[in-house]
Design a protein around this motif. Structure first.
Motif, short mmCIF file in Angstrom:
data_model
loop_
_atom_site.label_atom_id
_atom_site.label_comp_id
_atom_site.label_asym_id
_atom_site.label_seq_id
_atom_site.Cartn_x
_atom_site.Cartn_y
_atom_site.Cartn_z
N VAL A 3 0.86 -1.18 0.00
CA VAL A 3 0.00 0.00 0.00
C VAL A 3 0.90 1.23 0.00
O VAL A 3 1.82 1.33 0.80
CB VAL A 3 -0.93 0.01 1.23
CG1 VAL A 3 -1.73 1.29 1.30
CG2 VAL A 3 -1.85 -1.20 1.20
N ALA A 17 -6.88 1.00 -1.85
CA ALA A 17 -6.89 0.20 -0.63
C ALA A 17 -8.03 0.72 0.25
O ALA A 17 -8.14 1.92 0.48
CB ALA A 17 -5.55 0.33 0.10
N ALA A 18 -8.86 -0.20 0.72
CA ALA A 18 -10.03 0.19 1.51
C ALA A 18 -10.39 -0.92 2.49
O ALA A 18 -9.91 -2.05 2.36
CB ALA A 18 -11.21 0.49 0.59
N PHE A 19 -11.25 -0.60 3.44
CA PHE A 19 -11.78 -1.60 4.36
C PHE A 19 -13.19 -1.94 3.89
O PHE A 19 -14.02 -1.06 3.70
CB PHE A 19 -11.81 -1.07 5.80
CG PHE A 19 -12.37 -2.07 6.77
CD1 PHE A 19 -11.60 -3.14 7.20
CD2 PHE A 19 -13.67 -1.95 7.23
CE1 PHE A 19 -12.12 -4.08 8.08
CE2 PHE A 19 -14.20 -2.87 8.12
CZ PHE A 19 -13.42 -3.93 8.55
N ASP A 20 -13.45 -3.23 3.69
CA ASP A 20 -14.77 -3.70 3.26
C ASP A 20 -15.55 -4.13 4.49
O ASP A 20 -15.23 -5.14 5.13
CB ASP A 20 -14.61 -4.87 2.29
CG ASP A 20 -15.95 -5.44 1.83
OD1 ASP A 20 -16.96 -4.70 1.87
OD2 ASP A 20 -15.98 -6.62 1.44
N SER A 21 -16.55 -3.34 4.86
CA SER A 21 -17.31 -3.63 6.08
C SER A 21 -18.15 -4.90 5.96
O SER A 21 -18.47 -5.53 6.96
CB SER A 21 -18.20 -2.43 6.44
OG SER A 21 -19.09 -2.14 5.39
N LYS A 25 -12.70 -7.13 6.12
CA LYS A 25 -11.26 -7.18 5.86
C LYS A 25 -10.83 -6.07 4.92
O LYS A 25 -11.66 -5.45 4.26
CB LYS A 25 -10.85 -8.54 5.31
CG LYS A 25 -11.44 -8.88 3.95
CD LYS A 25 -10.97 -10.26 3.51
CE LYS A 25 -11.32 -10.51 2.06
NZ LYS A 25 -10.77 -11.76 1.57
N ASP A 26 -9.51 -5.84 4.90
CA ASP A 26 -8.96 -4.88 3.95
C ASP A 26 -8.99 -5.49 2.57
O ASP A 26 -8.77 -6.69 2.40
CB ASP A 26 -7.51 -4.54 4.32
CG ASP A 26 -7.41 -3.77 5.63
OD1 ASP A 26 -8.31 -2.94 5.89
OD2 ASP A 26 -6.45 -4.00 6.39
N TYR A 44 -4.96 5.90 -0.64
CA TYR A 44 -4.04 4.78 -0.63
C TYR A 44 -4.24 3.92 -1.88
O TYR A 44 -5.36 3.60 -2.25
CB TYR A 44 -4.23 3.92 0.62
CG TYR A 44 -4.09 4.72 1.88
CD1 TYR A 44 -2.83 5.17 2.30
CD2 TYR A 44 -5.19 5.05 2.65
CE1 TYR A 44 -2.69 5.92 3.46
CE2 TYR A 44 -5.06 5.79 3.81
CZ TYR A 44 -3.81 6.22 4.21
OH TYR A 44 -3.67 6.97 5.34
N ASN A 46 -2.57 0.51 -4.43
CA ASN A 46 -1.75 -0.69 -4.52
C ASN A 46 -0.57 -0.36 -5.43
O ASN A 46 -0.75 0.25 -6.48
CB ASN A 46 -2.59 -1.81 -5.15
CG ASN A 46 -1.82 -3.08 -5.36
OD1 ASN A 46 -0.72 -3.24 -4.86
ND2 ASN A 46 -2.41 -3.99 -6.10
N ASN A 88 -8.06 -10.67 -4.33
CA ASN A 88 -7.96 -10.54 -2.87
C ASN A 88 -9.32 -10.69 -2.18
O ASN A 88 -9.38 -10.85 -0.98
CB ASN A 88 -7.25 -9.24 -2.47
CG ASN A 88 -8.09 -8.01 -2.67
OD1 ASN A 88 -8.78 -7.58 -1.76
ND2 ASN A 88 -8.05 -7.43 -3.85
N PHE A 95 -1.61 -7.02 3.40
CA PHE A 95 -1.31 -5.68 2.93
C PHE A 95 -0.22 -5.13 3.84
O PHE A 95 -0.26 -5.32 5.05
CB PHE A 95 -2.55 -4.78 3.01
CG PHE A 95 -3.66 -5.23 2.12
CD1 PHE A 95 -3.75 -4.73 0.83
CD2 PHE A 95 -4.61 -6.14 2.54
CE1 PHE A 95 -4.78 -5.13 -0.01
CE2 PHE A 95 -5.62 -6.55 1.71
CZ PHE A 95 -5.71 -6.05 0.43
#
Length: 111
Positions: A3, A17-21, A25-26, A44, A46, A88, A95
């Protein structure tokens, strides 16, 4: 996946790059799936290197589930979009980022 930061002065498009609720997970989301999100809003990215330490396991999961082959039209030609970030969502991915997070060097702006 590494990242890196996006340069706010010269933002680059790319996988965000993100957080998947939903999955908890990232994740890395491919640029063409970021409908409504502009390059300058991506903090952010990749660094465009994905290494899966157990490739056979990844290939087996891909064989079972598959990935969508997204297409794009540029200059009257049809191109497949690379789906390297999409995997992913199917396999475990790590990450990492460096302690000093410098922005990625985007293409040089020309006047």
């Amino acid at each position: 996946m590494e990242v890196v930061g996006n340069d706010p002065e010269n933002p680059q498009k790319g996988g965000m790059a993100a957080f998947d609720s939903l999955s908890g997970k990232d994740v890395m989301i491919e640029a063409f799936q970021l409908k409504g999100i502009e390059n300058h809003e991506i903090k952010y990215l990749n660094k465009n290197f994905n290494h899966f330490p157990k490739p056979y396991e990844s290939w087996s999961i891909l064989k079972e589930h598959g990935l969508n082959m997204h297409v794009s039209v540029k200059n009257d030609y049809i191109y497949f979009q690379p789906v390297q970030g999409d995997i992913n969502f199917l396999v475990s991915a790590e990450f990492f980022k460096r302690k000093v997070l410098k922005p990625i060097k985007a293409k040089i702006k020309f006047p």
